[in-house]
Design an enzyme around this catalytic site. Structure first.
Site, PDB file in Angstrom:
ATOM      1  N   ARG A 198       7.108   1.033  13.981  1.00 17.55           N
ATOM      2  CA  ARG A 198       7.787   0.357  12.454  1.00 17.55           C
ATOM      3  C   ARG A 198       8.295  -0.219  12.892  1.00 17.55           C
ATOM      4  NH1 ARG A 198       5.201   4.100   8.358  1.00 17.55           N
ATOM      5  NH2 ARG A 198       4.591   6.504   8.799  1.00 17.55           N
ATOM      6  N   TYR A 233      10.862   8.553   1.073  1.00 11.88           N
ATOM      7  CA  TYR A 233      11.115   7.635   0.428  1.00 11.88           C
ATOM      8  C   TYR A 233      11.555   8.008  -0.858  1.00 11.88           C
ATOM      9  CZ  TYR A 233       8.172   6.002   3.708  1.00 11.88           C
ATOM     10  OH  TYR A 233       7.107   5.347   4.946  1.00 11.88           O
ATOM     11  N   ARG A 274       4.843  11.088  -2.410  1.00  9.68           N
ATOM     12  CA  ARG A 274       4.770  11.303  -1.405  1.00  9.68           C
ATOM     13  C   ARG A 274       5.647  10.740  -0.714  1.00  9.68           C
ATOM     14  NH1 ARG A 274       4.613   4.353   1.395  1.00  9.68           N
ATOM     15  NH2 ARG A 274       3.608   5.777   3.284  1.00  9.68           N
ATOM     16  N   HIS A 332      12.329  -2.175   2.760  1.00  8.98           N
ATOM     17  CA  HIS A 332      11.991  -0.592   3.066  1.00  8.98           C
ATOM     18  C   HIS A 332      12.852  -0.325   2.990  1.00  8.98           C
ATOM     19  CE1 HIS A 332       8.860  -3.011   5.546  1.00  8.98           C
ATOM     20  NE2 HIS A 332       9.927  -3.542   6.132  1.00  8.98           N
ATOM     21  N   LEU A 333      11.779   0.965   2.070  1.00  7.76           N
ATOM     22  CA  LEU A 333      13.144   2.087   1.866  1.00  7.76           C
ATOM     23  C   LEU A 333      13.722   2.964   2.951  1.00  7.76           C
ATOM     24  CD1 LEU A 333      10.550   2.985  -0.740  1.00  7.76           C
ATOM     25  CD2 LEU A 333      12.482   3.084  -1.794  1.00  7.76           C
ATOM     26  N   SER A 334      12.610   3.231   3.751  1.00  7.80           N
ATOM     27  CA  SER A 334      13.282   4.380   4.867  1.00  7.80           C
ATOM     28  C   SER A 334      13.757   2.563   5.948  1.00  7.80           C
ATOM     29  CB  SER A 334      12.401   4.396   5.634  1.00  7.80           C
ATOM     30  OG  SER A 334      10.897   3.882   6.070  1.00  7.80           O
ATOM     31  N   ASN A 379       7.966  -5.703  -0.720  1.00  4.72           N
ATOM     32  CA  ASN A 379       7.696  -4.453   0.519  1.00  4.72           C
ATOM     33  C   ASN A 379       6.589  -3.968   0.904  1.00  4.72           C
ATOM     34  OD1 ASN A 379       7.970  -2.059   1.442  1.00  4.72           O
ATOM     35  ND2 ASN A 379       8.918  -1.052   0.140  1.00  4.72           N
ATOM     36  N   ARG A 429      12.467   5.089  13.250  1.00  6.75           N
ATOM     37  CA  ARG A 429      11.564   6.052  12.488  1.00  6.75           C
ATOM     38  C   ARG A 429      10.961   5.350  14.052  1.00  6.75           C
ATOM     39  NH1 ARG A 429       8.777   5.297   6.988  1.00  6.75           N
ATOM     40  NH2 ARG A 429       7.848   7.058   8.071  1.00  6.75           N
ATOM     41  N   GLU A 483      12.745  -8.953   2.403  1.00  3.14           N
ATOM     42  CA  GLU A 483      11.719  -8.156   2.625  1.00  3.14           C
ATOM     43  C   GLU A 483      12.887  -6.876   2.564  1.00  3.14           C
ATOM     44  OE1 GLU A 483      11.184  -8.251   6.961  1.00  3.14           O
ATOM     45  OE2 GLU A 483      10.117  -6.217   6.957  1.00  3.14           O
ATOM     46  N   ALA A 495       2.702  -0.362   5.433  1.00  2.00           N
ATOM     47  CA  ALA A 495       2.146  -0.370   6.349  1.00  2.00           C
ATOM     48  C   ALA A 495       1.718  -2.130   6.913  1.00  2.00           C
ATOM     49  CB  ALA A 495       1.252   0.629   6.628  1.00  2.00           C
ATOM     50  N   HIS A 534       3.635  -4.358   9.742  1.00  2.00           N
ATOM     51  CA  HIS A 534       3.115  -3.701  10.962  1.00  2.00           C
ATOM     52  C   HIS A 534       2.130  -4.762  11.284  1.00  2.00           C
ATOM     53  CE1 HIS A 534       6.955  -0.994   9.664  1.00  2.00           C
ATOM     54  NE2 HIS A 534       5.703  -0.602   9.483  1.00  2.00           N
ATOM     55  N   ASP A 592       1.399 -15.322   7.123  1.00  4.29           N
ATOM     56  CA  ASP A 592       1.157 -16.277   6.996  1.00  4.29           C
ATOM     57  C   ASP A 592       1.476 -16.902   5.232  1.00  4.29           C
ATOM     58  OD1 ASP A 592       0.998 -17.387   9.901  1.00  4.29           O
ATOM     59  OD2 ASP A 592      -1.377 -16.893   9.479  1.00  4.29           O
ATOM     60  N   PRO A 630       0.916  -1.059  -0.115  1.00  2.00           N
ATOM     61  CA  PRO A 630      -0.389   0.060  -0.372  1.00  2.00           C
ATOM     62  C   PRO A 630       1.023   1.059   0.529  1.00  2.00           C
ATOM     63  CG  PRO A 630      -0.044  -1.004   1.999  1.00  2.00           C
ATOM     64  CD  PRO A 630       0.399  -1.728   1.291  1.00  2.00           C
ATOM     65  N   ASN A 631       0.505   1.942  -0.586  1.00  2.00           N
ATOM     66  CA  ASN A 631       0.590   3.986  -0.560  1.00  2.00           C
ATOM     67  C   ASN A 631       2.278   3.692  -1.569  1.00  2.00           C
ATOM     68  OD1 ASN A 631      -1.284   4.977   0.564  1.00  2.00           O
ATOM     69  ND2 ASN A 631      -0.248   3.621   2.355  1.00  2.00           N
TER      70      ASN A 631
HETATM   71  C1  DQA Z   1       7.528   1.417   3.794  1.00  2.00           C
HETATM   72  C2  DQA Z   1       8.046   1.272   5.661  1.00  2.00           C
HETATM   73  C3  DQA Z   1       6.608   1.403   6.140  1.00  2.00           C
HETATM   74  O1  DQA Z   1       6.712   1.815   8.288  1.00  2.00           O
HETATM   75  C4  DQA Z   1       5.762   2.362   5.603  1.00  2.00           C
HETATM   76  O2  DQA Z   1       4.361   2.352   5.844  1.00  2.00           O
HETATM   77  C5  DQA Z   1       5.761   1.958   3.964  1.00  2.00           C
HETATM   78  C6  DQA Z   1       6.935   2.194   3.785  1.00  2.00           C
HETATM   79  C7  DQA Z   1       9.485   1.691   3.934  1.00  2.00           C
HETATM   80  O3  DQA Z   1       9.412   0.916   2.662  1.00  2.00           O
HETATM   81  O4  DQA Z   1      10.002   2.049   4.182  1.00  2.00           O
HETATM   82  O5  DQA Z   1       4.574   2.393   2.932  1.00  2.00           O
HETATM   83  O6  DQA Z   1       7.963   0.127   3.926  1.00  2.00           O
END
Ligand code: DQA
Length: 150
Positions: free
Chosen positions: A111, A23, A18, A100-102, A74, A107, A98, A77, A80, A87, A10-11
């Site tokens: 997270r 990011y 964003r 994550h950009l950040s 990735n 943070r 896995e 959210a 978390h 599963d 998502p997002n």
């Molecule tokens: C994220 C980190 C998550 O906490 C956040 O909700 C995202 C992006 C990252 O790529 O840093 O949507 O997965």
């Protein structure tokens, strides 16, 4: 040639606009293109999928079984919150990485916990979009090692 599913949650379709200070300025399309090129250099066929819906992400993980050799995820959210995604990864038993950009550990506290981490080989975070390239390297090396021991 091995085959890998790159799954974004998502997002992440809003990358580039964003919170670019968190990011980065690259769009998801740009990131996916770079990943495809990098994967091709390593002899890996990459399929890119993004969804904002938890169920669709679960369906994509289920469909990866038999179709792909590994998954890069990735989960945004859902990382978390989603026991269901964790599963799903356990259920298909494909090697997964896995991303994550950040740096989620630097943070907000909510997270810091990742359900996804329990079901993957490892986690890469904090390197921006380059993290996806590291994940491709890591998964390609893992798949090569697996192929040698088979
Ligand atoms: C994220 C980190 C998550 O906490 C956040 O909700 C995202 C992006 C990252 O790529 O840093 O949507 O997965």
């Amino acid at each position: 040639m091995s085959s890998v599913l790159l799954l974004n949650g998502p997002n992440l379709n809003l990358l580039g606009t964003r919170q670019p200070e968190v990011y980065g300025a690259q769009t998801l399309g740009m990131v996916e293109k770079q990943c495809e090129a990098h994967a091709a250099d390593l002899g890996v066929a990459l399929t890119c999928v993004q969804s904002n819906h938890e169920g669709a992400l679960i369906d994509a993980i289920h469909s990866a079984r038999g179709a792909h050799d590994g998954i890069i995820l990735n989960a945004g959210a859902y990382t978390h919150t989603s026991i269901a995604l964790m599963d799903a990864l356990f259920s298909v038993a494909l090697p997964a990485v896995e991303v994550h950009l950040s740096n989620i550990h630097a943070r907000e506290e909510f997270r810091h916990r990742s359900y996804i981490s329990r079901a993957v080989i490892g986690q890469i975070c904090g390197f921006g979009s380059q993290g996806y390239l590291f994940a491709i390297d890591a998964l390609a090396a893992h798949l090569q090692r697996e192929a040698k021991t088979e």
